[in-house]
Design an enzyme around this catalytic site. Structure first.
Site, PDB file in Angstrom:
ATOM      1  N   ALA A  69      25.397   8.766 -10.390  1.00 47.50           N
ATOM      2  CA  ALA A  69      25.445   7.306 -10.362  1.00 47.50           C
ATOM      3  C   ALA A  69      26.295   6.901  -9.163  1.00 47.50           C
ATOM      4  O   ALA A  69      27.105   7.692  -8.662  1.00 47.50           O
ATOM      5  CB  ALA A  69      26.056   6.788 -11.665  1.00 47.50           C
ATOM      6  N   GLY A 112      24.774  11.684 -13.064  1.00 51.01           N
ATOM      7  CA  GLY A 112      23.556  10.980 -13.475  1.00 51.01           C
ATOM      8  C   GLY A 112      22.304  11.585 -12.845  1.00 51.01           C
ATOM      9  O   GLY A 112      21.220  11.506 -13.426  1.00 51.01           O
ATOM     10  N   GLU A 115      21.375  14.307 -15.023  1.00 52.67           N
ATOM     11  CA  GLU A 115      20.875  13.766 -16.284  1.00 52.67           C
ATOM     12  C   GLU A 115      19.430  13.276 -16.135  1.00 52.67           C
ATOM     13  O   GLU A 115      18.603  13.481 -17.026  1.00 52.67           O
ATOM     14  CB  GLU A 115      21.805  12.652 -16.781  1.00 52.67           C
ATOM     15  CG  GLU A 115      23.146  13.236 -17.240  1.00 52.67           C
ATOM     16  CD  GLU A 115      24.234  12.214 -17.454  1.00 52.67           C
ATOM     17  OE1 GLU A 115      24.328  11.253 -16.653  1.00 52.67           O
ATOM     18  OE2 GLU A 115      24.999  12.356 -18.424  1.00 52.67           O
ATOM     19  N   GLU A 135      31.658  14.506 -13.637  1.00 48.57           N
ATOM     20  CA  GLU A 135      32.309  13.253 -14.066  1.00 48.57           C
ATOM     21  C   GLU A 135      33.782  13.443 -14.406  1.00 48.57           C
ATOM     22  O   GLU A 135      34.597  12.550 -14.197  1.00 48.57           O
ATOM     23  CB  GLU A 135      31.580  12.666 -15.287  1.00 48.57           C
ATOM     24  CG  GLU A 135      30.238  12.024 -14.970  1.00 48.57           C
ATOM     25  CD  GLU A 135      29.068  12.983 -15.035  1.00 48.57           C
ATOM     26  OE1 GLU A 135      29.276  14.213 -14.946  1.00 48.57           O
ATOM     27  OE2 GLU A 135      27.936  12.492 -15.155  1.00 48.57           O
TER      28      GLU A 135
HETATM   29  N1  CO8 Z   1      28.132   7.560  -5.358  1.00 50.59           N
HETATM   30  C1  CO8 Z   1      28.268   6.854  -4.215  1.00 50.59           C
HETATM   31  N2  CO8 Z   1      28.233   7.430  -2.978  1.00 50.59           N
HETATM   32  C2  CO8 Z   1      28.052   8.755  -2.925  1.00 50.59           C
HETATM   33  C3  CO8 Z   1      27.910   9.551  -4.089  1.00 50.59           C
HETATM   34  C4  CO8 Z   1      27.951   8.896  -5.349  1.00 50.59           C
HETATM   35  N3  CO8 Z   1      27.766   9.548  -6.517  1.00 50.59           N
HETATM   36  N4  CO8 Z   1      27.755  10.851  -3.709  1.00 50.59           N
HETATM   37  C5  CO8 Z   1      27.796  10.848  -2.363  1.00 50.59           C
HETATM   38  N5  CO8 Z   1      27.971   9.605  -1.881  1.00 50.59           N
HETATM   39  C6  CO8 Z   1      28.073   9.167  -0.475  1.00 50.59           C
HETATM   40  C7  CO8 Z   1      29.424   9.541   0.103  1.00 50.59           C
HETATM   41  O1  CO8 Z   1      30.378   8.579  -0.247  1.00 50.59           O
HETATM   42  C8  CO8 Z   1      29.094   9.567   1.584  1.00 50.59           C
HETATM   43  O2  CO8 Z   1      29.058   8.235   2.048  1.00 50.59           O
HETATM   44  P1  CO8 Z   1      29.887   7.800   3.374  1.00 50.59           P
HETATM   45  O3  CO8 Z   1      29.190   8.601   4.465  1.00 50.59           O
HETATM   46  O4  CO8 Z   1      29.643   6.351   3.445  1.00 50.59           O
HETATM   47  O5  CO8 Z   1      31.276   8.243   3.152  1.00 50.59           O
HETATM   48  C9  CO8 Z   1      27.673  10.109   1.611  1.00 50.59           C
HETATM   49  O6  CO8 Z   1      27.140   9.896   0.326  1.00 50.59           O
HETATM   50  C10 CO8 Z   1      27.609  11.599   1.923  1.00 50.59           C
HETATM   51  O7  CO8 Z   1      28.439  12.273   0.969  1.00 50.59           O
HETATM   52  P2  CO8 Z   1      29.580  13.322   1.390  1.00 50.59           P
HETATM   53  O8  CO8 Z   1      30.120  12.981   2.742  1.00 50.59           O
HETATM   54  O9  CO8 Z   1      30.545  13.408   0.269  1.00 50.59           O
HETATM   55  O10 CO8 Z   1      28.685  14.649   1.503  1.00 50.59           O
HETATM   56  P3  CO8 Z   1      29.192  16.164   1.334  1.00 50.59           P
HETATM   57  O11 CO8 Z   1      28.043  16.996   1.768  1.00 50.59           O
HETATM   58  O12 CO8 Z   1      30.511  16.357   1.960  1.00 50.59           O
HETATM   59  O13 CO8 Z   1      29.418  16.328  -0.257  1.00 50.59           O
HETATM   60  C11 CO8 Z   1      28.855  16.107  -2.582  1.00 50.59           C
HETATM   61  C12 CO8 Z   1      28.337  16.271  -1.146  1.00 50.59           C
HETATM   62  C13 CO8 Z   1      29.591  17.352  -3.057  1.00 50.59           C
HETATM   63  C14 CO8 Z   1      27.607  15.884  -3.458  1.00 50.59           C
HETATM   64  C15 CO8 Z   1      29.788  14.879  -2.687  1.00 50.59           C
HETATM   65  O14 CO8 Z   1      29.147  13.771  -2.062  1.00 50.59           O
HETATM   66  C16 CO8 Z   1      30.143  14.456  -4.079  1.00 50.59           C
HETATM   67  O15 CO8 Z   1      30.971  15.105  -4.705  1.00 50.59           O
HETATM   68  N6  CO8 Z   1      29.561  13.351  -4.580  1.00 50.59           N
HETATM   69  C17 CO8 Z   1      29.896  12.780  -5.859  1.00 50.59           C
HETATM   70  C18 CO8 Z   1      29.318  13.591  -6.995  1.00 50.59           C
HETATM   71  C19 CO8 Z   1      29.722  12.985  -8.317  1.00 50.59           C
HETATM   72  O16 CO8 Z   1      30.869  12.899  -8.673  1.00 50.59           O
HETATM   73  N7  CO8 Z   1      28.714  12.545  -9.112  1.00 50.59           N
HETATM   74  C20 CO8 Z   1      28.932  11.976 -10.420  1.00 50.59           C
HETATM   75  C21 CO8 Z   1      29.007  10.508 -10.329  1.00 50.59           C
HETATM   76  S1  CO8 Z   1      29.412   9.746 -11.885  1.00 50.59           S
HETATM   77  C22 CO8 Z   1      27.968   9.712 -12.733  1.00 50.59           C
HETATM   78  O17 CO8 Z   1      26.946  10.149 -12.259  1.00 50.59           O
HETATM   79  C23 CO8 Z   1      28.000   9.103 -14.083  1.00 50.59           C
HETATM   80  C24 CO8 Z   1      26.588   9.016 -14.593  1.00 50.59           C
HETATM   81  C25 CO8 Z   1      26.506   8.101 -15.751  1.00 50.59           C
HETATM   82  C26 CO8 Z   1      25.037   7.895 -16.091  1.00 50.59           C
HETATM   83  C27 CO8 Z   1      24.915   7.017 -17.241  1.00 50.59           C
HETATM   84  C28 CO8 Z   1      23.460   6.753 -17.549  1.00 50.59           C
HETATM   85  C29 CO8 Z   1      23.282   5.972 -18.793  1.00 50.59           C
END
Ligand code: CO8
Length: 261
Positions: A69, A112, A115, A135
């Protein structure tokens, strides 16, 4: 019109009767914001009513299926807002889609994103795929079925490990644990997913829908009710033209020509 311009999705029909939906928000690794999820909901509703489409492949990019998400969109939300709007509850609508949904994951499928992948019916993965529920690192827990679906897929110990530590699972392990049906090379991911889709699309739309409904019931019902549900659907299929056609074709030693009726 299925060719509606979406800002975060690409929609195409590369193979007859099989629709390909690609999550396309590269600037955020396909993070699932409201707009993207609204578009996905919209295209699935249209596809549901499109008799030309019998099966859908849902994919992302090579680097990410979806990194979860959208954290930037969620950060400042309050409890009361989340509770009043039933935040993210609309995600459940993916489960209401009645045609087979094949997930094709390359790169990150996190939070998400994982999921949504687990909500598909058949999941294929490229060797680069990484699945995780990170998360816990954000001070929250999975909210889209992660704590419920993952445990059914991989058992309690592994699900607890992933959810409590945030550790990612690689493609091969996901395959060994039955989370994904096949692991293929990156360049084979879409061709293989479309091939599975094409094979499904060659069957009767009625029996495909009944099969999906019956298998999914196994997750919700006690065994005796599940068996009864299966048998009722099985009986009902004898009211279809496609049952007569399928069995006649077998006896006449020819290929069945299903009319989805
Ligand atoms: N949300 C918003 N932006 C994101 C997300 C995210 N989940 N993941 C990556 N991005 C963005 C980064 O902020 C970055 O943007 P910017 O260039 O503007 O800084 C761009 O994407 C590229 O990402 P990275 O520079 O971080 O790329 P890396 O290759 O260094 O890292 C990773 C890749 C490991 C995937 C890293 O981006 C990461 O850890 N992302 C977050 C993963 C995460 O925590 N996901 C869980 C989110 S919470 C959730 O999903 C709750 C779900 C609830 C669902 C409910 C349904 C009913």
């Amino acid at each position: 019109n299925l060719l509606t311009a979406y800002r975060n999705l690409k929609v195409d029909t590369p193979v007859k009767s099989v629709q390909l939906i690609s999550l396309d928000r590269p600037s955020a690794l396909n993070a699932l914001n409201r707009e993207l999820m609204g578009e996905l909901d919209d295209v699935l509703q249209k596809t549901q009513n499109d008799n030309q489409i019998k099966c859908v492949v849902l994919t992302g990019s090579e680097k990410a299926f979806a990194a979860g998400a959208d954290i930037k969109e969620m950060k400042d939300i309050s409890f009361v807002d989340a509770y009043k709007q039933d935040f993210l509850s609309s995600w459940n609508r993916i489960r209401e889609f009645r045609k087979p949904l094949i997930g094709a994951v390359s790169g990150y499928a996190l939070g998400g994103g994982f999921e949504v992948a687990m909500a598909t019916d058949i999941l294929l993965s490229s060797s680069s795929a990484k699945f995780g529920q990170p998360e816990i690192n954000l001070g929250i827990i999975p909210g889209g079925g992660g704590t419920q679906r993952l445990i059914r897929a991989v058992g309690k110990a592994k699900a607890m490990e992933m959810i409590l530590t945030g550790r990612m699972m690689k493609a091969q392990e996901a395959y060994e644990r039955g989370l994904v049906s096949q692991v293929v090379d990156n360049e084979q991911l879409l061709p293989e997913a479309l091939k599975v889709g094409e094979e499904i699309a060659s069957k009767s739309a009625v029996s495909i829908q009944a099969a999906k409904e019956a298998v999914n019931a196994a997750y919700e019902l006690p065994l005796s009710e599940g068996l009864r549900f299966e048998r009722r659907l099985f009986h009902q299929l004898f009211a279809t033209k496609d049952q007569k056609e399928g069995m006649s074709a077998f006896i006449e030693k020819r290929k069945a020509n299903f009319s989805d009726d």
